[in-house]
Design an enzyme around this catalytic site. Structure first.
Site, PDB file in Angstrom:
ATOM      1  N   PHE A  10       9.150  -7.317  17.806  1.00 48.05           N
ATOM      2  CA  PHE A  10       8.643  -8.560  18.382  1.00 48.05           C
ATOM      3  C   PHE A  10       9.675  -9.090  19.364  1.00 48.05           C
ATOM      4  O   PHE A  10      10.873  -8.885  19.174  1.00 48.05           O
ATOM      5  CB  PHE A  10       8.445  -9.614  17.278  1.00 48.05           C
ATOM      6  CG  PHE A  10       7.274  -9.313  16.380  1.00 48.05           C
ATOM      7  CD1 PHE A  10       6.041  -9.906  16.595  1.00 48.05           C
ATOM      8  CD2 PHE A  10       7.400  -8.421  15.323  1.00 48.05           C
ATOM      9  CE1 PHE A  10       4.954  -9.625  15.773  1.00 48.05           C
ATOM     10  CE2 PHE A  10       6.317  -8.130  14.499  1.00 48.05           C
ATOM     11  CZ  PHE A  10       5.095  -8.741  14.725  1.00 48.05           C
ATOM     12  N   THR A  49       7.533  -2.922  13.649  1.00 46.87           N
ATOM     13  CA  THR A  49       7.053  -3.497  14.903  1.00 46.87           C
ATOM     14  C   THR A  49       8.162  -4.333  15.509  1.00 46.87           C
ATOM     15  O   THR A  49       8.860  -5.066  14.803  1.00 46.87           O
ATOM     16  CB  THR A  49       5.786  -4.343  14.684  1.00 46.87           C
ATOM     17  OG1 THR A  49       4.741  -3.464  14.261  1.00 46.87           O
ATOM     18  CG2 THR A  49       5.331  -5.041  15.959  1.00 46.87           C
TER      19      THR A  49
END
Ligand code: PEP
Ligand code: MN
Length: 633
Positions: A532, A530
């Site tokens: 960020f 992921t």
């Protein structure tokens, strides 16, 4: 022996327990870093044999845990959580990998400073260099002594790199106190007990090399000497052991890394330079060390290795060091850690007084959520943080100046964009100033004794259900309940305290809520990352920036998008992401979200930005920042 102290015990009772321990001829040592209050009984007494039954009868002691291992203070039994050793802004033993680099020995001022600038530029956070060299031959270069230490102090002054240097005799203790930040005990001195006691009393962090022929137990006992003097800031360094094999200088015992990490709470780093003795073997072994779970590495680097006064054959050329840092940068998220190229400037920048609004960093979700992990990995463990209950709250806290930075997820490599945050980036006037890639490993978590056949209801974030689709398809009867983040999901299962409930979350969340991992790694593909971003009111972090994000819309005519893309193409700008999102309230009209690999905020690229503005109906610059690890690397 460890005494677990009653939660209700008063300070007076605790002092009385300590007095009784001293009466028996032992030393009481409080153990920090655990939820329970623990006192270790250490030392040697000829007065009395240690008798657990005696301590069990003392008021205020709820339990006695006998420790059968010969080492105690370094043992995980004493201190279950990993120790973190702080050296200036650098923490060894946390989620960030630490790279210590520099020449074998300090040779002269100019060369040493040049090497220091080089290693700092590529991301080293501590500088190594010997001023007192333990050489096999009395006729080899023995080091510059105090003159060398003065050069090292100048390196620290100019670059901010803290200094690691070897002490070879207790007589050098005062000089070391004056000039260095970490004292190194070399392999040849690992069992020099007088020297170990001396660095134990100095109270500075110690880097303890494993002896040439030392067993792991002997190595840990050497560390125990240092801790027994009251200094618990010890970093272990595996540097190869002597075996029958002569192809390499020593044999790197990489097995020692996981073995030692299980036995002790102390951080462990690896020195592949002395372990191999051959510069071309340093890179593969450094990569292997990180993959094996080491907290960092220490390598020898020289501007002109062929002219080095010691250990030239194992010293890396500048380009090799740069290559090594790039490799470790990519490997680190895979093992759940991070390595920044510009950690030191970032740490200094974060420490600036004008950022002193508290909390400095906000994220959405409970502690233990992936956003929390991302915030810790980007900002480090010493920056004050606060969790909020939604992404919108993170944006508004930053906009209103209640926090300096926010950490939000933008996209996942398996399931794509987190649209709500793209929409918030459009709505709020904030900038993206940094990014970070986190590997996401999902675990099925429940109370102890939960098995797959007992589960009926599963809690997690909806995106996580998508990321674990293949696994969940095998359990079609489970009821999937959405939570706002993964740590909240675990919290709810903990509250239910029932075998029929489970959650999907990180191993950290399972630990925080004292829950059991039923199945590890249930994400559909292990390459699950992921991305960020860090949001702020200010334009950008100081320093190097090589990526920018923007939002734009184009008019409704043939070739309108093509014209914008042409500007990127003609200026040689690499477009790494382009995504369209519906414009709220205007059906079938779209905004484009783009990421490009260039600093569009710089003066130099101002004309390009003007050109893009002229070709778009709407343009919003989201910010420029240093790019994090790319999933495609
Ligand atoms: C060193 O790191 O400079 C050194 C002498 O290493 P070791 O003690 O591991 O041989
Ligand atoms: Mn050396």
């Amino acid at each position: 022996m460890i005494l677990v102290i009653n939660k209700q015990a008063s300070e007076d009772t605790i002092n009385e327990i300590k007095r009784l321990i001293r009466d028996k001829g032992y030393t009481p040592r409080e153990i920090h870093g655990t939820d329970e209050r623990l006192i270790g009984v250490v030392g040697y007494s000829d007065k009395d044999r240690l008798d657990p039954a005696y301590f069990e009868t003392i008021s205020g002691v709820s339990k006695v845990i006998p420790v059968s291992k010969p080492y105690k203070l370094v043992s995980r039994d004493f201190h279950p959580d990993p120790s973190r050793i702080k050296i200036g802004d650098v923490v060894i033993g946390g989620d960030r990998l630490v790279v210590i680099a520099g020449p074998c020995s300090v040779e002269d001022r100019k060369t040493t400073l040049e090497i220091a600038r080089l290693v700092r530029r590529h991301g080293a956070v501590l500088f190594r260099g010997g001023a007192f060299k333990p050489r096999t031959s009395p006729y080899s270069f023995q080091g510059l002594g105090e003159e060398g230490l003065k050069i090292l102090a100048e390196v620290r002054e100019e670059t901010g790199l803290r200094i690691v240097s070897e002490i070879t005799s207790p007589a050098q203790a005062d000089l070391m106190m004056k000039y260095v930040d970490v004292v190194q005990i070399g392999a040849r001195n690992m069992q020099n007990f007088e020297l170990l006691r001396c660095v134990g009393r100095m109270g500075k962090p110690v880097l303890l090399k494993r002896g040439l022929a030392a067993t792991i137990e002997e190595w840990l006992m050497a560390a125990e000497y240092i801790l027994s003097e009251g200094n618990d800031q010890v970093i272990l360094c595996e540097r190869g052991i002597r075996t029958f094999e002569h192809y390499t200088r020593n044999t790197l015992d990489l097995t020692a890394v996981p073995v030692v990490k299980k036995l002790t709470h102390l951080p462990v780093i690896v020195d592949p330079s002395h372990a191999t003795g051959l510069r071309e073997k340093v890179l593969p072994m450094a990569r292997a060390a990180i993959a094996a779970g080491a907290d960092g590495i220490m390598v020898e680097v020289h501007i002109e290795p062929d002219r080095a006064l010691s250990d030239g054959a194992q010293s890396l050329y500048p380009e090799q060091f740069e290559r090594l840092m790039r490799d470790l940068h990519v490997i680190s998220p895979v093992v759940g850690k991070q390595l920044d190229f510009d950690y030191l400037p970032k740490a200094r920048y974060l420490a600036r007084k004008d950022h002193a609004v508290e909390p400095i960093v906000v994220y959405s979700g409970d502690p233990g959520s992936f956003s929390h992990k991302a915030a810790l990995q980007f900002f480090g463990e010493t920056v004050p943080m606060k969790n909020l209950s939604s992404f919108r709250e993170v944006f508004s806290a930053v906009v209103e100046g209640r926090a300096t930075w926010g950490v939000v997820p933008l996209e996942n490599s398996l399931t794509g964009s987190i649209h709500v945050n793209y929409d918030l980036l459009m709505e709020y006037d904030l900038n993206i100033v940094g990014e970070l890639t986190l590997r996401i490993v999902h675990n099925l978590i429940g109370i102890e004794g939960t098995t797959l056949d007992k589960i009926r209801t599963l809690y997690s974030h909806p995106q996580v259900f998508e990321q674990c689709k293949e696994f969940l398809d095998k359990h079609p009867h489970w009821d999937l309940v959405a939570c706002k983040d993964t740590a909240t999901a675990v919290k709810r299962v903990a509250e239910k305290n029932d075998y029929s409930y489970a959650a999907i979350a990180s191993a950290e969340a399972a630990k925080i809520f004292n829950m059991t991992i039923i199945k590890e790694g249930i994400e559909t593909h292990p390459r699950n990352f992921t991305r960020f971003v860090i949001i702020a009111r200010e334009k950008a972090f100081e320093g190097y920036r090589d990526k920018s994000s923007l939002i734009f819309s184009v008019s409704n005519r043939p070739g309108a998008l093509y014209e914008v893309l042409k500007i990127f193409a003609e200026n040689g700008i690499n477009l790494v992401k382009l995504e369209s999102r519906p414009i709220h309230g205007r059906p079938w009209e779209y905004l484009f979200y783009a990421d490009v690999e260039i600093d569009l905020g710089s003066q130099e690229h101002y004309p390009v930005v003007e050109e893009i503005k002229a070709s778009t109906e709407f343009f919003k610059f989201l910010g420029s920042y240093r790019k994090g690890m790319q999933v495609t690397d």
